[in-house]
Design an enzyme around this catalytic site. Structure first.
Site, PDB file in Angstrom:
ATOM      1  N   LYS A   1     -42.288  19.199  52.016  1.00  0.00           N
ATOM      2  CA  LYS A   1     -41.232  19.910  52.742  1.00  0.00           C
ATOM      3  C   LYS A   1     -41.634  20.189  54.183  1.00  0.00           C
ATOM      4  O   LYS A   1     -40.897  20.824  54.923  1.00  0.00           O
ATOM      5  CB  LYS A   1     -40.923  21.254  52.053  1.00  0.00           C
ATOM      6  CG  LYS A   1     -40.436  21.155  50.623  1.00  0.00           C
ATOM      7  CD  LYS A   1     -40.074  22.578  50.159  1.00  0.00           C
ATOM      8  CE  LYS A   1     -39.941  22.684  48.678  1.00  0.00           C
ATOM      9  NZ  LYS A   1     -39.697  24.094  48.264  1.00  0.00           N
TER      10      LYS A   1
ATOM     11  N   LYS B   1     -43.384  22.343  55.195  1.00  0.00           N
ATOM     12  CA  LYS B   1     -43.314  23.802  55.411  1.00  0.00           C
ATOM     13  C   LYS B   1     -44.726  24.370  55.362  1.00  0.00           C
ATOM     14  O   LYS B   1     -45.468  24.118  54.415  1.00  0.00           O
ATOM     15  CB  LYS B   1     -42.507  24.484  54.292  1.00  0.00           C
ATOM     16  CG  LYS B   1     -40.997  24.423  54.413  1.00  0.00           C
ATOM     17  CD  LYS B   1     -40.346  25.295  53.322  1.00  0.00           C
ATOM     18  CE  LYS B   1     -38.842  25.312  53.404  1.00  0.00           C
ATOM     19  NZ  LYS B   1     -38.216  26.172  52.371  1.00  0.00           N
TER      20      LYS B   1
HETATM   21  N1  C2G Z   1     -31.364  30.999  49.428  1.00  0.00           N
HETATM   22  C1  C2G Z   1     -30.138  31.657  49.478  1.00  0.00           C
HETATM   23  N2  C2G Z   1     -29.748  32.245  50.634  1.00  0.00           N
HETATM   24  C2  C2G Z   1     -30.545  32.213  51.731  1.00  0.00           C
HETATM   25  C3  C2G Z   1     -31.788  31.555  51.681  1.00  0.00           C
HETATM   26  C4  C2G Z   1     -32.193  30.947  50.498  1.00  0.00           C
HETATM   27  O1  C2G Z   1     -29.394  31.691  48.476  1.00  0.00           O
HETATM   28  N3  C2G Z   1     -30.114  32.823  52.864  1.00  0.00           N
HETATM   29  C5  C2G Z   1     -31.741  30.347  48.162  1.00  0.00           C
HETATM   30  C6  C2G Z   1     -31.927  28.829  48.309  1.00  0.00           C
HETATM   31  O2  C2G Z   1     -30.666  28.169  48.226  1.00  0.00           O
HETATM   32  C7  C2G Z   1     -32.824  28.526  47.117  1.00  0.00           C
HETATM   33  C8  C2G Z   1     -33.691  29.807  47.003  1.00  0.00           C
HETATM   34  O3  C2G Z   1     -32.998  30.840  47.736  1.00  0.00           O
HETATM   35  O4  C2G Z   1     -32.033  28.410  45.938  1.00  0.00           O
HETATM   36  C9  C2G Z   1     -35.076  29.616  47.592  1.00  0.00           C
HETATM   37  O5  C2G Z   1     -34.917  29.201  48.933  1.00  0.00           O
HETATM   38  P1  C2G Z   1     -36.175  28.460  49.639  1.00  0.00           P
HETATM   39  O6  C2G Z   1     -37.392  29.279  49.445  1.00  0.00           O
HETATM   40  O7  C2G Z   1     -35.752  28.055  51.016  1.00  0.00           O
HETATM   41  O8  C2G Z   1     -36.319  27.178  48.707  1.00  0.00           O
HETATM   42  P2  C2G Z   1     -36.229  25.644  49.129  1.00  0.00           P
HETATM   43  O9  C2G Z   1     -37.167  25.383  50.247  1.00  0.00           O
HETATM   44  O10 C2G Z   1     -34.798  25.332  49.289  1.00  0.00           O
HETATM   45  O11 C2G Z   1     -36.864  24.936  47.837  1.00  0.00           O
HETATM   46  O12 C2G Z   1     -37.102  21.789  44.337  1.00  0.00           O
HETATM   47  C10 C2G Z   1     -36.264  22.693  45.022  1.00  0.00           C
HETATM   48  C11 C2G Z   1     -36.977  23.326  46.185  1.00  0.00           C
HETATM   49  O13 C2G Z   1     -38.232  23.861  45.789  1.00  0.00           O
HETATM   50  C12 C2G Z   1     -36.121  24.435  46.801  1.00  0.00           C
END
Ligand code: C2G
Length: 131
Positions: free
Chosen positions: A45, A47
């Site tokens: 990612k 990240k």
């Molecule tokens: N999320 C949300 N609202 C936000 C930010 C995040 O609903 N303002 C949700 C994302 O959609 C996700 C969860 O919180 O369902 C975790 O977000 P992230 O930590 O950014 O996860 P991500 O990098 O999208 O990783 O295999 C799938 C990945 O691991 C998802």
């Protein structure tokens, strides 16, 4: 017992994440959260997390809606996780809409929930830089 699973990085944990986990838990009685490892975040990612996997795991484990935290180490573990943990429902934010529909073929309900629009880790970091 209806078991729900979701995946994420959850770095700089914020109320958008909590909102998602709260709604995900409402699809069953037991919520599993697969938290992305540092290696997975960096290699897949691009990240670089502020908090380590262990710190993010401890934070997510402290959330009342969460029953179990497991590591997310690769993109392909969702199917084996669903089988291993007898998952009924997979939930994730709608930024991923359509990406995990293949799980339905394995009898797993797939739910994409609306993200909390006004908050993100990127936004938090940008706001802090301005201070
Ligand atoms: N999320 C949300 N609202 C936000 C930010 C995040 O609903 N303002 C949700 C994302 O959609 C996700 C969860 O919180 O369902 C975790 O977000 P992230 O930590 O950014 O996860 P991500 O990098 O999208 O990783 O295999 C799938 C990945 O691991 C998802």
């Amino acid at each position: 017992m209806k078991r729900v699973i979701t995946y994420g990085t959850f770095d700089l944990l914020h109320y958008g994440h909590i909102n998602l986990l709260k709604r995900a838990r409402e699809y069953g009685d037991y919520l599993i959260v697969a938290v992305s490892t540092d290696e997975f975040n960096w290699s897949e990612k691009q990240k670089k997390c502020y908090f380590s996997y262990e710190q993010r795991k401890a934070l997510v484990e402290a959330i009342r809606y969460v029953d179990l935290v497991i590591p997310e180490e690769n993109w392909d573990q969702k199917l084996s996780d669903a089988k291993e943990y007898h998952v009924d429902t997979f939930v994730i934010g709608d930024d991923w809409k359509g990406k995990f529909d293949f799980l339905e073929k394995e009898g797993v309900q797939v739910v994409y929930l609306p993200r909390t629009p006004e908050i993100s880790t990127t936004k938090i970091k940008e706001e802090l830089k301005k201070k």
